[in-house]
Scaffold this motif. Structure first.
Motif, PDB file in Angstrom:
ATOM      1  N   ILE A 160       1.836  -2.051   7.242  1.00  0.00           N
ATOM      2  CA  ILE A 160       1.671  -0.828   6.459  1.00  0.00           C
ATOM      3  C   ILE A 160       2.874  -0.677   5.541  1.00  0.00           C
ATOM      4  N   GLY A 198      -1.271   3.715   2.340  1.00  0.00           N
ATOM      5  CA  GLY A 198      -0.190   3.243   3.209  1.00  0.00           C
ATOM      6  C   GLY A 198       0.589   4.384   3.820  1.00  0.00           C
ATOM      7  N   SER A 209      -1.843  -1.128   2.652  1.00  0.00           N
ATOM      8  CA  SER A 209      -1.749  -1.791   3.953  1.00  0.00           C
ATOM      9  C   SER A 209      -2.454  -3.130   3.873  1.00  0.00           C
TER      10      SER A 209
END
Ligand code: AMP
Length: 569
Positions: A531, A501, A536
């Protein structure tokens, strides 16, 4: 036949009872509605529920999106009550399998606290599974007409205890050639049943069924009333966009429009909270306003909006009642409002005292009919706009950056920064300038949104129903579905969890790139993208999820090894 036309007063209905109290619903249903974040009944619900709870037959004219499912479902569930024996006592007949699933899910949610069992049955799915579900015992059956007749003929759908039959979207069912099936179903159910018929239009074929199969039905029409005008100073537009792309579309439209302050209307408290979190996560200064806030919290939110420290107010209709904020320039309908009158009330928040304002509506193709109601009421066409593309957004962001720099060119304190330039003295001045512009550009949150939103046409209205129509054979029976022939944007959304992420520097383009390269999906099939710090979540067509997980089993994103699996919300 008693004909009642539900009218909403011109003024905001301060004096009308707000909330679901007073409609005669039992505590379990009220609790379920509260859990779902519904704050007040829609006009069709307010008009029909007391009648249906009283046992009347009903002929209701209402389109999708008006809240008609809850209008018939809640009284039917209430009649079943808690701890009832699991035999079918409510039969809902709907035109398509999609609607059967949707109505079943809604009835399950509403009836959860009463322990109600609901079973959808429709063509195209192996019948043995549905036979098994019915055998296990259910209270509510939601069926497409062809499959209902099949099950009745096999003796698998027991109708002796049916108390309520609902025909939902009756005009659509007749258009699809189900008239005989509907009559067969009605004839097979007990004579003393309650019969509820909802239809978006009321052609003679529908009133003829009502005449033959209903007992002095109450007739309710929603939103048919005299002219109401909307303010000419308010520029109105509608964007057609699939639900899963709405947060991105909202952000993009707001970025292009650049409101001083905007109010976004959602249907439920839960939607308000979710959208507030999403928009805050995307860098907007968003505040939630709904009936779950106490006066102090509400005052704080209003204070932040008025002072300019919040730019986006995300609200339910109830909570925004009586709200009057001078700085509001934009009103956004996150869905098409279920009552045309509430559209007029909502957009009345801007364009006051001679100021101009903008009203934006995000609509799904299936909400086209609700939009037509609004246009009829306001006697005005709402122009359909194209959702801005990534390129549109980029060019707007460049314009904004250029304007911001132009303003600074005349600032008196520029010499204060001479030191920075001197420190970078040996570097190429043009490169230094570009680096500074990039910093400014990114600091304004300019590079976040890189997802292309597929263009959809409002003509797709009831597309699913139409597709279904082609899926039936000559006798109007539903055909079994064969292999899949996926077209872009055709599939229902699924989601991938990817274990990297923001902390790994991941940007939307990295995820789209990884999915395109390794799973072979075109960029237009990817999105929405969320995200978080350490992971994500990316939307892709549901039927591509399993293959994508396999193809990406040893993928790297931004140089980091990432685990990829199906994400279940
Ligand atoms: P329908 O017209 O039944 O398809 O409902 C349209 C949408 O409105 C669905 O997503 C419902 O969950 C939602 N809805 C129905 N009644 C209410 C209500 N009273 N308050 C907020 N949302 C509602």
């Amino acid at each position: 036949m008693n004909v009642k036309t539900q009218e909403t007063p011109d003024e905001e209905p301060e004096s009308v009872e707000i909330g679901f109290d007073g409609l005669g619903l039992c505590p379990e249903l009220l609790e379920a509605l509260n859990d779902l974040g519904y704050e007040e009944p829609t006009p069709i619900q307010r008009a029909t529920m007391p009648l249906l709870i009283g046992g009347a037959d009903l002929l209701g004219q209402a389109a999708t999106g008006t809240g008609k499912t809850a209008a018939f479902a809640l009284p039917a569930l209430q009649a079943i009550g808690a701890n009832a024996a699991a035999v079918p006592s409510v039969l809902v007949v709907v035109p398509t399998r999609e609607l059967a699933v949707q109505v079943s899910e809604a009835m399950f949610k509403y009836g959860r606290k009463l322990g109600i069992k609901v079973c959808p049955v429709f063509g195209g799915q192996p019948i043995y599974r549905q036979l098994k579900s019915l055998k296990r015992g259910v209270h509510v059956v939601v069926a497409t007409p062809g499959r209902a007749v099949d099950l009745i003929n096999r003796g698998a759908l027991e109708l002796g205890a049916i108390r309520t039959v609902v025909l939902d979207e009756a005009d659509e069912m007749l258009d699809m050639g189900f008239a005989d099936d509907i009559e067969a179903i009605l004839k097979a159910t007990p004579d003393d049943r309650q019969t509820v018929l909802f239809s978006a239009t009321m052609p003679a074929r529908i009133t003829s069924i009502a005449k033959r199969y209903q007992r002095s039905p109450e007739r309710i029409e929603i939103g048919r009333r005299g002219p109401e005008t909307s303010n000419a100073l308010v520029r109105q537009s509608v964007y057609f966009v699939q639900r899963r792309h709405k947060p991105t579309a909202l952000g993009r439209v707001l970025d292009i429009e650049g409101p001083t302050a905007a109010i976004v209307f959602c249907r439920t408290r839960i939607e308000v909270d979710e959208l507030t979190a999403t928009m805050s996560g995307r860098g907007y200064r968003a505040e939630a306003l709904h009936g779950g806030l106490d006066q102090q919290q509400r005052d704080r939110v209003m204070g932040r909006l008025k002072s300019g420290s919040a730019e986006l107010l995300i609200a339910t209709d109830v909570a925004a009642r009586g709200l009057d904020v001078d700085s509001l320039t934009h009103v956004v309908n996150y869905d098409v409002p279920s009552a045309a009158e509430s559209y007029v009330h909502r957009i009345g928040r801007v364009g006051r005292a001679g100021r101009s304002g903008v009203a934006i509506t995000l609509a799904e193709p299936k909400e086209k009919r609700l939009l037509a109601n609004i246009e009829r009421l306001t006697k005005q066409k709402i122009p359909v706009e194209r959702v801005p593309s990534v390129a549109d957004l980029r060019s707007k962001q460049i314009d904004v950056t250029v304007a911001a720099i132009r303003e600074e060119l005349v600032a008196e304190d520029l010499p204060d920064f001479d030191g920075v330039l001197e420190a970078l003295g040996t570097e190429d001045q043009r490169v230094v300038t570009l680096a500074a512009i990039k910093l400014l550009h990114e600091a304004r949150g300019a590079s976040q949104d890189e997802v292309e939103i597929p263009e959809i046409s409002p003509q797709n209205d009831r597309g699913k129903g139409k597709r279904n129509k082609r899926d039936r054979n000559k006798n109007g029976r539903e055909k079994k579905k064969g292999g899949s022939t996926r077209r872009p944007g055709d599939s229902s959304p699924g989601f991938l969890y990817i274990s990297v992420g923001r902390n790994a520097g991941v940007r939307p383009a990295d995820l789209v790139g990884a999915i395109a390269n390794e799973a072979g999906l075109p960029g237009r099939d990817v999105g929405p993208i969320r995200i978080s710090d350490n992971f994500s979540v990316v939307g892709i067509p549901e039927d591509a999820v399993a293959d994508a997980c396999k193809a990406m089993s040893s993928t790297s994103v931004r140089g980091k090894k990432a685990k990829v699996r199906r994400y279940v919300e």
